[in-house]
Design a protein around this motif. Structure first.
Motif, PDB file in Angstrom:
ATOM      1  N   SER A 145       0.846  -1.200   0.000  1.00 56.12           N
ATOM      2  CA  SER A 145       0.000   0.000   0.000  1.00 56.12           C
ATOM      3  C   SER A 145       0.875   1.240   0.000  1.00 56.12           C
ATOM      4  CB  SER A 145      -0.916   0.022   1.225  1.00 56.12           C
ATOM      5  OG  SER A 145      -1.837  -1.026   1.154  1.00 56.12           O
ATOM      6  N   PRO A 146       0.509   2.226  -0.817  1.00 49.01           N
ATOM      7  CA  PRO A 146       1.312   3.453  -0.849  1.00 49.01           C
ATOM      8  C   PRO A 146       1.113   4.271   0.428  1.00 49.01           C
ATOM      9  CG  PRO A 146      -0.653   3.719  -2.176  1.00 49.01           C
ATOM     10  CD  PRO A 146      -0.629   2.286  -1.708  1.00 49.01           C
ATOM     11  N   GLY A 147       2.004   5.200   0.649  1.00 47.77           N
ATOM     12  CA  GLY A 147       1.853   6.100   1.786  1.00 47.77           C
ATOM     13  C   GLY A 147       2.650   5.647   2.989  1.00 47.77           C
ATOM     14  N   PRO A 148       2.543   6.415   4.056  1.00 49.00           N
ATOM     15  CA  PRO A 148       3.309   6.099   5.267  1.00 49.00           C
ATOM     16  C   PRO A 148       2.761   4.865   5.972  1.00 49.00           C
ATOM     17  CG  PRO A 148       1.813   7.929   5.671  1.00 49.00           C
ATOM     18  CD  PRO A 148       1.720   7.609   4.201  1.00 49.00           C
ATOM     19  N   ARG A 149       3.581   4.340   6.857  1.00 44.98           N
ATOM     20  CA  ARG A 149       3.162   3.177   7.652  1.00 44.98           C
ATOM     21  C   ARG A 149       1.880   3.558   8.399  1.00 44.98           C
ATOM     22  NH1 ARG A 149       5.499  -1.436   9.961  1.00 44.98           N
ATOM     23  NH2 ARG A 149       4.653  -1.903  12.006  1.00 44.98           N
ATOM     24  N   PRO A 150       0.876   2.686   8.358  1.00 44.65           N
ATOM     25  CA  PRO A 150      -0.410   3.036   8.971  1.00 44.65           C
ATOM     26  C   PRO A 150      -0.336   3.115  10.497  1.00 44.65           C
ATOM     27  CG  PRO A 150      -0.425   0.754   8.273  1.00 44.65           C
ATOM     28  CD  PRO A 150       0.868   1.348   7.777  1.00 44.65           C
ATOM     29  N   VAL A 151      -1.268   3.882  11.041  1.00 44.42           N
ATOM     30  CA  VAL A 151      -1.443   3.943  12.490  1.00 44.42           C
ATOM     31  C   VAL A 151      -1.912   2.549  12.935  1.00 44.42           C
ATOM     32  CG1 VAL A 151      -2.804   5.027  14.317  1.00 44.42           C
ATOM     33  CG2 VAL A 151      -2.055   6.383  12.352  1.00 44.42           C
ATOM     34  N   PRO A 152      -1.399   2.036  14.037  1.00 46.86           N
ATOM     35  CA  PRO A 152      -1.837   0.711  14.499  1.00 46.86           C
ATOM     36  C   PRO A 152      -3.361   0.635  14.648  1.00 46.86           C
ATOM     37  CG  PRO A 152       0.056   1.446  15.771  1.00 46.86           C
ATOM     38  CD  PRO A 152      -0.372   2.605  14.920  1.00 46.86           C
ATOM     39  N   ASP A 153      -3.911  -0.532  14.320  1.00 48.07           N
ATOM     40  CA  ASP A 153      -5.361  -0.728  14.356  1.00 48.07           C
ATOM     41  C   ASP A 153      -5.962  -0.408  15.719  1.00 48.07           C
ATOM     42  OD1 ASP A 153      -5.605  -1.479  11.691  1.00 48.07           O
ATOM     43  OD2 ASP A 153      -5.337  -3.608  12.129  1.00 48.07           O
ATOM     44  N   ARG A 154      -5.291  -0.818  16.778  1.00 51.66           N
ATOM     45  CA  ARG A 154      -5.846  -0.594  18.119  1.00 51.66           C
ATOM     46  C   ARG A 154      -5.985   0.904  18.403  1.00 51.66           C
ATOM     47  NH1 ARG A 154      -4.249  -3.855  23.609  1.00 51.66           N
ATOM     48  NH2 ARG A 154      -5.783  -2.867  24.956  1.00 51.66           N
ATOM     49  N   LEU A 155      -4.996   1.692  17.999  1.00 53.29           N
ATOM     50  CA  LEU A 155      -5.080   3.137  18.204  1.00 53.29           C
ATOM     51  C   LEU A 155      -6.188   3.745  17.345  1.00 53.29           C
ATOM     52  CD1 LEU A 155      -1.337   4.209  18.475  1.00 53.29           C
ATOM     53  CD2 LEU A 155      -3.054   4.093  20.291  1.00 53.29           C
TER      54      LEU A 155
END
Length: 134
Positions: free
Chosen positions: A20-30
């Motif tokens: 997936s493009p873009g920055p590393r995603p925010v963790p799901d729990r957050l």
């Protein structure tokens, strides 16, 4: 959110798509905590305070949309109902069923009489449901 609830939810979440493009995603729990904050505080997504560390409101909204489309919350609802039922914590005498989201077949109310309600022609249908000779 406590660890026990997260342990139920985490396996239901779809994996993040590889590449997936873009920055590393925010963790799901957050993200889930951000979603719960917005819903509980009744604030607009764009007003989610960044200092809470849940990611942006847009990030949380996109994750919520992705999870809804994947059926996460429907699955979670079923799991929680089953667990509560198993330990006798559900009072089914107070259950309510809402079918308003179900598509009406053959035009719904327009093609059938409903006892006690006016028909298309304005005449009252008898409460016992007897036909008016149509």
């Amino acid at each position: 959110m406590d660890d026990d609830l997260w342990a139920l939810i985490e396996p239901l979440l779809p994996p993040w798509p590889d590449g997936s493009p873009g920055p590393r995603p925010v963790p799901d729990r957050l993200c889930l905590q951000g979603i719960l904050y917005v819903r509980h505080q009744d604030v607009a997504w764009q007003l989610l305070p960044p200092e809470l560390g849940f990611g942006s409101g847009q990030t949380c909204w996109r994750r919520l949309d992705r999870w809804q489309k994947a059926g996460v919350f429907e699955q979670l609802h079923r799991i929680l109902l089953a667990e509560l039922h198993a330990v006798g914590e559900l009072d089914w005498t107070r259950a309510c069923v809402n079918g308003s989201h179900v598509r009406a077949k053959r035009g719904g109310r327009l093609n059938r009489s409903v006892p006690g309600r006016p028909a298309e022609d304005g005449q009252q249908t008898p409460p016992n449901g007897e036909s008016r000779g149509r």
